[in-house]
Design an enzyme around this catalytic site. Structure first.
Site, PDB file in Angstrom:
ATOM      1  N   HIS A 103       0.878  -1.235   0.076  1.00  0.00           N
ATOM      2  CA  HIS A 103       0.072   0.126   0.020  1.00  0.00           C
ATOM      3  C   HIS A 103       0.708   1.275  -0.150  1.00  0.00           C
ATOM      4  CE1 HIS A 103      -4.057  -1.996   0.314  1.00  0.00           C
ATOM      5  NE2 HIS A 103      -3.384  -2.925   0.930  1.00  0.00           N
ATOM      6  N   ASP A 138      -5.610 -14.690  -8.826  1.00  0.00           N
ATOM      7  CA  ASP A 138      -7.033 -15.205  -9.261  1.00  0.00           C
ATOM      8  C   ASP A 138      -7.497 -14.484 -10.369  1.00  0.00           C
ATOM      9  OD1 ASP A 138      -6.910 -12.426  -8.508  1.00  0.00           O
ATOM     10  OD2 ASP A 138      -8.776 -12.275  -7.159  1.00  0.00           O
ATOM     11  N   ASP A 163      -5.587 -13.662   0.460  1.00  0.00           N
ATOM     12  CA  ASP A 163      -6.406 -12.312   0.885  1.00  0.00           C
ATOM     13  C   ASP A 163      -7.850 -12.345   1.116  1.00  0.00           C
ATOM     14  OD1 ASP A 163      -6.187  -9.481   1.543  1.00  0.00           O
ATOM     15  OD2 ASP A 163      -6.394  -8.729  -0.317  1.00  0.00           O
ATOM     16  N   HIS A 213      -7.024  -9.818  -9.613  1.00  0.00           N
ATOM     17  CA  HIS A 213      -6.019  -8.657  -9.298  1.00  0.00           C
ATOM     18  C   HIS A 213      -4.926  -8.601  -9.935  1.00  0.00           C
ATOM     19  CE1 HIS A 213      -8.341  -9.375  -5.431  1.00  0.00           C
ATOM     20  NE2 HIS A 213      -7.684  -8.248  -4.922  1.00  0.00           N
ATOM     21  N   GLY A 252     -10.027  -7.192  -0.884  1.00  0.00           N
ATOM     22  CA  GLY A 252      -9.732  -8.577  -0.638  1.00  0.00           C
ATOM     23  C   GLY A 252      -9.971  -9.304  -1.868  1.00  0.00           C
TER      24      GLY A 252
END
Length: 388
Positions: free
Chosen positions: A194, A247, A274, A250, A309
Site C-alpha cells: 500500500h 485469481d 487475501d 487482481h 480482498g
C-alpha cells in the site's frame, strides 16, 4: 492404528514424484515406495492425484462469515482457522486491516489467546496497516491511515515478544529507515505494501530490514521505464519475497508470468488468498469498517468497484498458475507451501512432507480440485469418491 495413504503422487515441498505415506500419531511415520505393503495399517487407496503439504497462507482477513476487524475475538480466530482449514490452508496468519488502536489491541489479544489455547494452524498475526500511503490505500479506511510514531513502534515491539510470528505491512512513506531497522531487529517480519514509493525508497527500506512485499502489483507504485517503483524494486532485489493474489482478477496472467520470469532470488514469489469473511461460505456480502463489500463473479468490491480482498482459495490459485500462466506444477505447489513457510521462518514446521513432521496434508485431484484434508493426521474432509 497407522494410516497408509497410497495411489497418489507426493509433492514433498520441493519435488513431485511417486510414493506412499504412512501416518501415525499425528506425524508422517514413513515415506514409502509406491504400492508398498504395510501390515496392520489401515489403507486409504486413492485413484490418482497429489498429496501436498497443507497450504500456508500469510494473508487471511476472515472466514466462516466473520472478519477479524469486525469481531476481534478468540472465537473469530477459531472460526477463521476452521473455515480456512476446510479450504486446505492449515497454517495461517490472521490478518487485521487498518483499524483503530483499540481494535488492533483486541486483535492481538485474540490471536495471543488462540496461540495459548493451541488452536491448530495459527502461526501468528499479520497487521496490514495503519502505516500506509493514502495514495495507495485500496480498501483501507483513509481516516485511519497515519505515519508511525514512537509509541506505535514500541507497541509493535511488545506484540512481537508475545506472538510466535508478527508480520507488519507498511509503506516507506509512513515510516523511517531507522524504524524499519528497529522493527526488524525485534524479530518483526516487515512487508512493504500500500505504497506509492520510489524504487530508491523501496531499496532503502529493504536495506533497513524489510524482506517481504504485500500482494505484488496491487496497491503499489508500478514498474515504469524511468521510475521502476516498488514493483521494480521487488522484482530486481533478491533480498525480498512477495505475496501474490493469483485469481486472474487482481493480477493478469501475463503480468504474473512476467514477474516470475523477472524475479531475482533468493527471494521468491509466493501465494496468498487475501481471503475475507465469505471464505468457506456462500455469503453474498459483508461489512468492513462499516462499509458493504459485495461478492460477485469471483470478486469482492466496495460500492465504487474498488477491490476489497479476494474471493479466492488456494486450489483455484493453483489452477490459475498452472492453466492460465503456465507455471510447472512443482513450482506452483511450492508457491503455496514451502515458499510462504520460508518467508516467516517456519519451514521446519510446515510447508514440507517428511518423516517426523506433523501430518498436515491435502489431497488434490489431477485437476487440482481439493479432495481430502488431514490436520495433525486427523481427516478433516474426504471427498465421497475416496474409498478405503
Amino acid at each position: 492404528m497407522a494410516l497408509h495413504l497410497t495411489g497418489a503422487r507426493i509433492f514433498d515441498g520441493e519435488n513431485l514424484g511417486p510414493g506412499d505415506l504412512l501416518i501415525e500419531g499425528g506425524e508422517v511415520a514413513a515415506l514409502l515406495p509406491a504400492g508398498s505393503a504395510v501390515p496392520g495399517a489401515e489403507v486409504l487407496r486413492l485413484s490418482g492425484g497429489i498429496f501436498s503439504p497443507g497450504f500456508v497462507d500469510l494473508q487471511i482477513n476472515g472466514g466462516g462469515g466473520l472478519m477479524l476487524n469486525d469481531r476481534p475475538e478468540l472465537a473469530t480466530v477459531e472460526m477463521m482457522a476452521a473455515a480456512n482449514a476446510g479450504l486446505g490452508a492449515l497454517t495461517i496468519l490472521p490478518t487485521l486491516i487498518t483499524d483503530t488502536p483499540e481494535v488492533t489491541r483486541r486483535a492481538v489479544e485474540a490471536v495471543a489467546g488462540a496461540v495459548a489455547k493451541g488452536v491448530p494452524g495459527i502461526a501468528g498475526l499479520h497487521l496490514e496497516g495503519p502505516h500506509l500511503s493514502l495514495a495507495r490505500k485500496g480498501a483501507h479506511d483513509p481516516a485511519l491511515i497515519r505515519p508511525m510514531a514512537e509509541a506505535d513502534l514500541g507497541f509493535l515491539q511488545n506484540v512481537a515478544r508475545r506472538l510466535p510470528r508478527l508480520l507488519v505491512t507498511l509503506a516507506p512513506e509512513s515510516v523511517t529507515p531507522d524504524q524499519i531497522a528497529r522493527l526488524a531487529g525485534a524479530g518483526i517480519i516487515v512487508s512493504l505494501g500500500h505504497s506509492d514509493c520510489s524504487y530508491d525508497a523501496a531499496r532503502a527500506a529493504i536495506a533497513s530490514g524489510a524482506h517481504v512485499a504485500t500482494h505484488l502489483f496491487n496497491a503499489m507504485s508500478p514498474l515504469g521505464n524511468r521510475e521502476p517503483g516498488l514493483v521494480g524494486a521487488v522484482l530486481d532485489d533478491g533480498r525480498i519475497s512477495a505475496g501474490l493474489i493469483a485469481d486472474a482478477v487482481h493480477v493478469h496472467p501475463a503480468a504474473i508470468r512476467s514477474a516470475l520470469a523477472a524475479k531475482r532470488g533468493p527471494g521468491e514469489i509466493f501465494l496468498v488468498t487475501d481471503a475475507m469473511a465469505p471464505a468457506g461460505t456462500d455469503l453474498a456480502s459483508f461489512t468492513l469498517n462499516g462499509r458493504t463489500i459485495r461478492r460477485e463473479d469471483g470478486r469482492l468490491t466496495l460500492a465504487d468497484g474498488t477491490l476489497a480482498g479476494a474471493d479466492l482459495d488456494f486450489p483455484r490459485a493453483l489452477r490459475v498458475l498452472r492453466d492460465a500462466v503456465g507455471v510447472p506444477l512443482d513450482q506452483t505447489l511450492r508457491m503455496a507451501t514451502l515458499a510462504p513457510a520460508r518467508v516467516i521462518g517456519l519451514q521446519d514446521r510446515c510447508g514440507r512432507i517428511g518423516v517426523g513432521r506433523r501430518a498436515d496434508l491435502v489431497h488434490l485431484s489431477d485437476g487440482l480440485e481439493l479432495q481430502g484434508i488431514w490436520q495433525g493426521g486427523q481427516a478433516l474432509q474426504l471427498s465421497p469418491g475416496l474409498a478405503a
